[in-house]
Design a protein around this motif. Structure first.
Motif, PDB file in Angstrom:
ATOM      1  N   ASP A   1       0.828  -1.209   0.000  1.00  0.00           N
ATOM      2  CA  ASP A   1       0.000   0.000   0.000  1.00  0.00           C
ATOM      3  C   ASP A   1       0.866   1.265   0.000  1.00  0.00           C
ATOM      4  OD1 ASP A   1      -2.409  -1.374  -0.071  1.00  0.00           O
ATOM      5  OD2 ASP A   1      -2.668  -1.341   2.121  1.00  0.00           O
ATOM      6  N   ASP A   2       1.934   1.248   0.788  1.00  0.00           N
ATOM      7  CA  ASP A   2       2.858   2.396   0.800  1.00  0.00           C
ATOM      8  C   ASP A   2       3.427   2.626  -0.595  1.00  0.00           C
ATOM      9  OD1 ASP A   2       2.624   2.811   3.574  1.00  0.00           O
ATOM     10  OD2 ASP A   2       4.296   1.447   4.009  1.00  0.00           O
ATOM     11  N   LEU A   3       3.835   1.547  -1.248  1.00  0.00           N
ATOM     12  CA  LEU A   3       4.438   1.672  -2.575  1.00  0.00           C
ATOM     13  C   LEU A   3       3.434   2.206  -3.598  1.00  0.00           C
ATOM     14  CD1 LEU A   3       6.576  -1.586  -2.620  1.00  0.00           C
ATOM     15  CD2 LEU A   3       7.388   0.764  -2.308  1.00  0.00           C
ATOM     16  N   LYS A   4       2.181   1.778  -3.478  1.00  0.00           N
ATOM     17  CA  LYS A   4       1.148   2.283  -4.394  1.00  0.00           C
ATOM     18  C   LYS A   4       0.926   3.783  -4.167  1.00  0.00           C
ATOM     19  CE  LYS A   4      -1.125  -2.134  -4.908  1.00  0.00           C
ATOM     20  NZ  LYS A   4      -2.226  -3.000  -4.492  1.00  0.00           N
ATOM     21  N   ASP A   5       0.883   4.190  -2.898  1.00  0.00           N
ATOM     22  CA  ASP A   5       0.728   5.620  -2.585  1.00  0.00           C
ATOM     23  C   ASP A   5       1.905   6.426  -3.125  1.00  0.00           C
ATOM     24  OD1 ASP A   5      -1.640   5.115  -1.256  1.00  0.00           O
ATOM     25  OD2 ASP A   5      -0.714   5.158   0.748  1.00  0.00           O
ATOM     26  N   LEU A   6       3.091   5.913  -2.933  1.00  0.00           N
ATOM     27  CA  LEU A   6       4.286   6.601  -3.429  1.00  0.00           C
ATOM     28  C   LEU A   6       4.283   6.679  -4.953  1.00  0.00           C
ATOM     29  CD1 LEU A   6       6.929   5.071  -1.031  1.00  0.00           C
ATOM     30  CD2 LEU A   6       6.229   7.461  -1.117  1.00  0.00           C
TER      31      LEU A   6
ATOM     32  N   LYS B   1       2.220  11.999 -10.091  1.00  0.00           N
ATOM     33  CA  LYS B   1       1.753  13.388 -10.017  1.00  0.00           C
ATOM     34  C   LYS B   1       2.905  14.349 -10.227  1.00  0.00           C
ATOM     35  CE  LYS B   1      -1.899  12.712  -6.622  1.00  0.00           C
ATOM     36  NZ  LYS B   1      -2.320  13.060  -5.255  1.00  0.00           N
ATOM     37  N   LYS B   2       4.019  14.073  -9.552  1.00  0.00           N
ATOM     38  CA  LYS B   2       5.205  14.941  -9.632  1.00  0.00           C
ATOM     39  C   LYS B   2       5.737  14.993 -11.062  1.00  0.00           C
ATOM     40  CE  LYS B   2       8.764  17.090  -7.640  1.00  0.00           C
ATOM     41  NZ  LYS B   2       8.696  18.312  -6.890  1.00  0.00           N
ATOM     42  N   LEU B   3       5.647  13.862 -11.753  1.00  0.00           N
ATOM     43  CA  LEU B   3       6.119  13.788 -13.139  1.00  0.00           C
ATOM     44  C   LEU B   3       5.095  14.343 -14.131  1.00  0.00           C
ATOM     45  CD1 LEU B   3       7.761  10.241 -13.105  1.00  0.00           C
ATOM     46  CD2 LEU B   3       8.934  12.442 -13.168  1.00  0.00           C
TER      47      LEU B   3
END
Length: 59
Positions: free
Chosen positions: A42-47, A53-55
């Motif tokens: 889940d952390d990896l999916k959020d990241l 978004k940043k890209l």
């Protein structure tokens, strides 16, 4: 091998002059360690969403 006093002082001066770089390197290292050692799926999916978004890409 321990650092000499001159090396310790030079390192301290570099850190004081390059505080932003030192902060950047430290935070980058912490982020990579988190991803490698602690992150759940889940952390990896959020990241991944934040990175996309940043890209400027939508998933």
């Amino acid at each position: 091998m321990p650092l000499s006093q001159a090396q310790k002082e030079a390192k301290k001066r570099w850190r004081e002059k390059n505080r932003e770089k030192e902060n950047y390197y430290s935070r980058k290292s912490v982020a990579k360690s988190f991803i490698r050692d602690l992150a759940t799926d889940d952390d990896l999916k959020d990241l991944e969403e934040e990175i996309l978004k940043k890209l400027g890409k939508n998933s």
